[in-house]
Design a protein around this motif. Structure first.
Motif, PDB file in Angstrom:
ATOM      1  N   ALA A 155       0.829  -1.303   0.033  1.00  0.00           N
ATOM      2  CA  ALA A 155       0.092   0.164  -0.053  1.00  0.00           C
ATOM      3  C   ALA A 155       0.864   1.223   0.026  1.00  0.00           C
ATOM      4  O   ALA A 155       0.406   2.285  -0.503  1.00  0.00           O
ATOM      5  CB  ALA A 155      -0.993  -0.112   1.190  1.00  0.00           C
ATOM      6  N   ASP A 156       2.016   1.256   0.566  1.00  0.00           N
ATOM      7  CA  ASP A 156       2.948   2.539   0.565  1.00  0.00           C
ATOM      8  C   ASP A 156       3.496   2.731  -0.440  1.00  0.00           C
ATOM      9  O   ASP A 156       3.976   3.894  -0.718  1.00  0.00           O
ATOM     10  CB  ASP A 156       3.920   2.353   1.808  1.00  0.00           C
ATOM     11  N   ARG A 157       3.277   1.967  -1.675  1.00  0.00           N
ATOM     12  CA  ARG A 157       3.920   2.321  -3.070  1.00  0.00           C
ATOM     13  C   ARG A 157       2.795   3.116  -3.683  1.00  0.00           C
ATOM     14  O   ARG A 157       3.384   3.742  -4.705  1.00  0.00           O
ATOM     15  CB  ARG A 157       4.235   1.077  -3.875  1.00  0.00           C
ATOM     16  N   ARG A 158       1.670   3.137  -3.366  1.00  0.00           N
ATOM     17  CA  ARG A 158       0.762   4.073  -4.147  1.00  0.00           C
ATOM     18  C   ARG A 158       1.068   5.519  -3.971  1.00  0.00           C
ATOM     19  O   ARG A 158       1.447   6.096  -2.914  1.00  0.00           O
ATOM     20  CB  ARG A 158      -0.701   3.780  -3.767  1.00  0.00           C
ATOM     21  N   ARG A 159       0.724   6.238  -4.998  1.00  0.00           N
ATOM     22  CA  ARG A 159       0.990   7.587  -5.011  1.00  0.00           C
ATOM     23  C   ARG A 159       0.239   8.478  -3.808  1.00  0.00           C
ATOM     24  O   ARG A 159      -1.021   8.342  -3.926  1.00  0.00           O
ATOM     25  CB  ARG A 159       0.797   8.448  -6.453  1.00  0.00           C
ATOM     26  N   PRO A 160       0.894   9.188  -2.783  1.00  0.00           N
ATOM     27  CA  PRO A 160       0.314   9.698  -1.704  1.00  0.00           C
ATOM     28  C   PRO A 160      -0.097  11.156  -1.987  1.00  0.00           C
ATOM     29  O   PRO A 160       0.048  11.909  -3.209  1.00  0.00           O
ATOM     30  CB  PRO A 160       1.148   9.720  -0.695  1.00  0.00           C
ATOM     31  N   ALA A 161      -0.913  11.775  -1.291  1.00  0.00           N
ATOM     32  CA  ALA A 161      -1.619  13.213  -1.444  1.00  0.00           C
ATOM     33  C   ALA A 161      -0.451  14.177  -1.471  1.00  0.00           C
ATOM     34  O   ALA A 161      -0.751  15.332  -1.945  1.00  0.00           O
ATOM     35  CB  ALA A 161      -2.501  13.332  -0.558  1.00  0.00           C
ATOM     36  N   ASP A 162       0.697  13.752  -0.687  1.00  0.00           N
ATOM     37  CA  ASP A 162       1.586  14.796  -0.582  1.00  0.00           C
ATOM     38  C   ASP A 162       2.790  14.297  -1.727  1.00  0.00           C
ATOM     39  O   ASP A 162       3.946  14.847  -1.051  1.00  0.00           O
ATOM     40  CB  ASP A 162       2.308  15.068   0.710  1.00  0.00           C
ATOM     41  N   ALA A 163       2.498  13.841  -2.910  1.00  0.00           N
ATOM     42  CA  ALA A 163       3.478  13.285  -3.749  1.00  0.00           C
ATOM     43  C   ALA A 163       4.457  14.556  -4.060  1.00  0.00           C
ATOM     44  O   ALA A 163       5.881  14.316  -4.109  1.00  0.00           O
ATOM     45  CB  ALA A 163       2.996  12.651  -4.847  1.00  0.00           C
ATOM     46  N   ASP A 164       3.879  15.819  -4.323  1.00  0.00           N
ATOM     47  CA  ASP A 164       4.664  16.597  -4.968  1.00  0.00           C
ATOM     48  C   ASP A 164       5.741  17.160  -3.701  1.00  0.00           C
ATOM     49  O   ASP A 164       6.907  17.339  -4.217  1.00  0.00           O
ATOM     50  CB  ASP A 164       3.835  17.925  -5.376  1.00  0.00           C
ATOM     51  N   GLU A 165       5.357  17.217  -2.514  1.00  0.00           N
ATOM     52  CA  GLU A 165       6.174  17.627  -1.468  1.00  0.00           C
ATOM     53  C   GLU A 165       7.430  16.493  -1.222  1.00  0.00           C
ATOM     54  O   GLU A 165       8.538  17.149  -0.973  1.00  0.00           O
ATOM     55  CB  GLU A 165       5.368  17.988  -0.109  1.00  0.00           C
ATOM     56  N   VAL A 166       6.915  15.461  -1.184  1.00  0.00           N
ATOM     57  CA  VAL A 166       7.884  14.292  -1.308  1.00  0.00           C
ATOM     58  C   VAL A 166       8.911  14.179  -2.441  1.00  0.00           C
ATOM     59  O   VAL A 166      10.196  14.138  -2.193  1.00  0.00           O
ATOM     60  CB  VAL A 166       7.265  12.903  -1.176  1.00  0.00           C
ATOM     61  N   ARG A 167       8.549  14.482  -3.600  1.00  0.00           N
ATOM     62  CA  ARG A 167       9.339  14.595  -4.815  1.00  0.00           C
ATOM     63  C   ARG A 167      10.285  15.845  -4.474  1.00  0.00           C
ATOM     64  O   ARG A 167      11.541  15.600  -4.789  1.00  0.00           O
ATOM     65  CB  ARG A 167       8.490  14.906  -6.090  1.00  0.00           C
ATOM     66  N   ALA A 168       9.976  16.921  -4.099  1.00  0.00           N
ATOM     67  CA  ALA A 168      10.847  17.992  -4.105  1.00  0.00           C
ATOM     68  C   ALA A 168      11.732  17.752  -2.997  1.00  0.00           C
ATOM     69  O   ALA A 168      12.858  18.019  -3.012  1.00  0.00           O
ATOM     70  CB  ALA A 168      10.009  19.255  -3.490  1.00  0.00           C
ATOM     71  N   GLY A 169      11.370  17.302  -1.927  1.00  0.00           N
ATOM     72  CA  GLY A 169      12.474  16.786  -0.687  1.00  0.00           C
ATOM     73  C   GLY A 169      13.360  16.028  -1.163  1.00  0.00           C
ATOM     74  O   GLY A 169      14.641  15.993  -0.873  1.00  0.00           O
ATOM     75  N   LEU A 170      13.122  14.875  -1.953  1.00  0.00           N
ATOM     76  CA  LEU A 170      14.021  13.845  -2.449  1.00  0.00           C
ATOM     77  C   LEU A 170      15.096  14.421  -3.611  1.00  0.00           C
ATOM     78  O   LEU A 170      16.217  14.173  -3.447  1.00  0.00           O
ATOM     79  CB  LEU A 170      13.266  12.688  -2.992  1.00  0.00           C
ATOM     80  N   ARG A 171      14.401  15.295  -4.370  1.00  0.00           N
ATOM     81  CA  ARG A 171      15.282  16.063  -5.237  1.00  0.00           C
ATOM     82  C   ARG A 171      16.430  17.023  -4.589  1.00  0.00           C
ATOM     83  O   ARG A 171      17.509  16.968  -5.100  1.00  0.00           O
ATOM     84  CB  ARG A 171      14.605  16.739  -6.265  1.00  0.00           C
ATOM     85  N   ALA A 172      15.901  17.661  -3.699  1.00  0.00           N
ATOM     86  CA  ALA A 172      16.768  18.671  -3.112  1.00  0.00           C
ATOM     87  C   ALA A 172      17.886  17.798  -1.877  1.00  0.00           C
ATOM     88  O   ALA A 172      18.990  18.333  -2.238  1.00  0.00           O
ATOM     89  CB  ALA A 172      15.961  19.493  -1.951  1.00  0.00           C
ATOM     90  N   GLU A 173      17.404  16.591  -1.709  1.00  0.00           N
ATOM     91  CA  GLU A 173      18.547  15.819  -1.029  1.00  0.00           C
ATOM     92  C   GLU A 173      19.628  15.272  -1.801  1.00  0.00           C
ATOM     93  O   GLU A 173      20.839  15.322  -1.252  1.00  0.00           O
ATOM     94  CB  GLU A 173      17.715  14.635  -0.309  1.00  0.00           C
TER      95      GLU A 173
END
Length: 379
Positions: free
Chosen positions: A171-189
């Protein structure tokens, strides 16, 4: 009922290992006791699991596996189980989960005929025959229909012993509501800024998964595109030979190797494209994990789950035999076509919402528990 699960090695980041854990926990949730025989266990042991470390050694793996089987069978004679479920091919199983491709087929199509004269071949061929042979009683859980005709051709396995499972996406692989925030954080890291592209390849066993092909595709990108592109390779394996290849190709600064980790969903959301040019792959659950997260995929048709990507129109599936130049061109054109990536993402998310991609563990537990219990001392 006491259930005995057999697998040579457990580590938290392998696809087969994660399937084992979900299936065992699904059986446990129905009230059954779980015993696991392993040569090695990495990571935490789930509550109420009995993990038995099999204390055998040998110079060669196939001899160690034979000793493992003999030790487990002796222990089961002392401490019986109602079912014996294997995640590696071996004699004495009630149920086998077919995570690996057909060994006999590979030995006859990909190896020199002299290979079949060796002890390693004789061991693995005999263990596969013990599972799939027409006189075996082992029930077989398949992760894709494509496996069935291959095993049937070599062993004449009665069709009623095969059970094709749906995929088992967590279930944790499905796209969450905060996907854009998670994406931005990963790319910044990872320092992926501006108009840069991030490719990911995820899976243990870098040689089998075709990491060498991915490095060649990265090196073949036009210079301006290559300078904007990063590749993260995530999995359990020794990266040294691939780091050497990256250096030879002149892309060392564009590639980073990471060990298997528990936050894979962040990478699926943070990347622009997953590449998975595997040489052979019975399933390839990571392809579907990417799709349900909204990440476009380029993979080889040899991956058992590739047909889902094709059916959903959520990426590009390369035909066999593999053509490196075609793969290179597909990666480059996809990175240059934002509209295509958006279409593949939308198609994948729509497919994820309507298709059964999630019930593998429950269906596997049904097969395991519906089989008549073995009598003490049988087999």
């Amino acid at each position: 009922m006491q259930l005995a699960f057999c697998l040579y090695k457990y580590f938290p980041f392998g696809g087969m290992q994660r399937d084992f854990l979900r299936i065992a926990q699904a059986c446990q949730a129905r009230g059954h006791a779980i015993r696991v025989y392993v040569l090695e266990w990495q990571g935490e042991v789930p509550p109420a699991f009995e993990v038995v470390h099999v204390p055998v050694r040998a110079l060669f793996n196939h001899r160690r596996y034979r000793k493992y089987t003999e030790w487990v069978q002796a222990d089961l004679a002392r401490c019986p189980a109602g079912r014996v479920i294997g995640f590696n091919k071996m004699p004495g199983l009630d149920v086998y989960y077919a995570a690996d491709p057909c060994f006999e087929d590979k030995a006859r199509t990909l190896r020199n005929p002299l290979y079949r004269l060796g002890g390693r071949y004789r061991h693995f061929a005999a263990y596969e025959r013990a599972v799939f042979g027409s006189d075996s009683r082992t029930e077989i859980l398949l992760i894709t229909k494509a496996q069935l005709p291959v095993f049937s051709r070599h062993y004449g396995t009665p069709p009623e012993r095969f059970h094709v499972l749906p995929p088992g996406i967590a279930a944790d692989r499905r796209r969450p509501a905060d996907a854009d925030e998670v994406r931005a954080g990963l790319r910044a890291e990872f320092g992926v800024t501006g108009n840069a592209f991030l490719l990911v390849q995820i899976g243990s066993g870098f040689k089998t998964k075709g990491v060498d092909r991915s490095l060649k595709a990265l090196a073949a990108l036009p210079d301006t595109l290559r300078q904007r592109t990063r590749l993260l390779v995530i999995g359990q394996d020794d990266p040294k030979p691939f780091k050497l290849q990256a250096a030879t190709l002149g892309v060392s600064e564009r590639v980073q190797f990471l060990k298997g980790r528990g936050d894979v969903p962040r990478f699926l959301l943070g990347a622009d494209l997953m590449i998975h040019p595997a040489y052979h792959e019975a399933g390839g659950i990571v392809l579907l994990e990417a799709m349900v997260a909204g990440l476009p995929v380029i993979a080889t048709k040899t991956c058992g789950f590739s047909h889902f990507i094709a059916e959903a129109e959520a990426g590009a599936i390369l035909p066999e035999p593999f053509d490196q130049a075609r793969f290179n061109a597909e990666v480059a054109s996809t990175l240059n076509d934002a509209g295509q990536r958006r279409r593949w993402q939308a198609n994948g998310l729509a497919f994820a919402a309507r298709a059964d991609l999630y019930s593998l563990a429950e269906r596997a537990a049904d097969v395991i528990l519906q089989r008549p219990a073995r009598e003490p001392g049988s087999r």
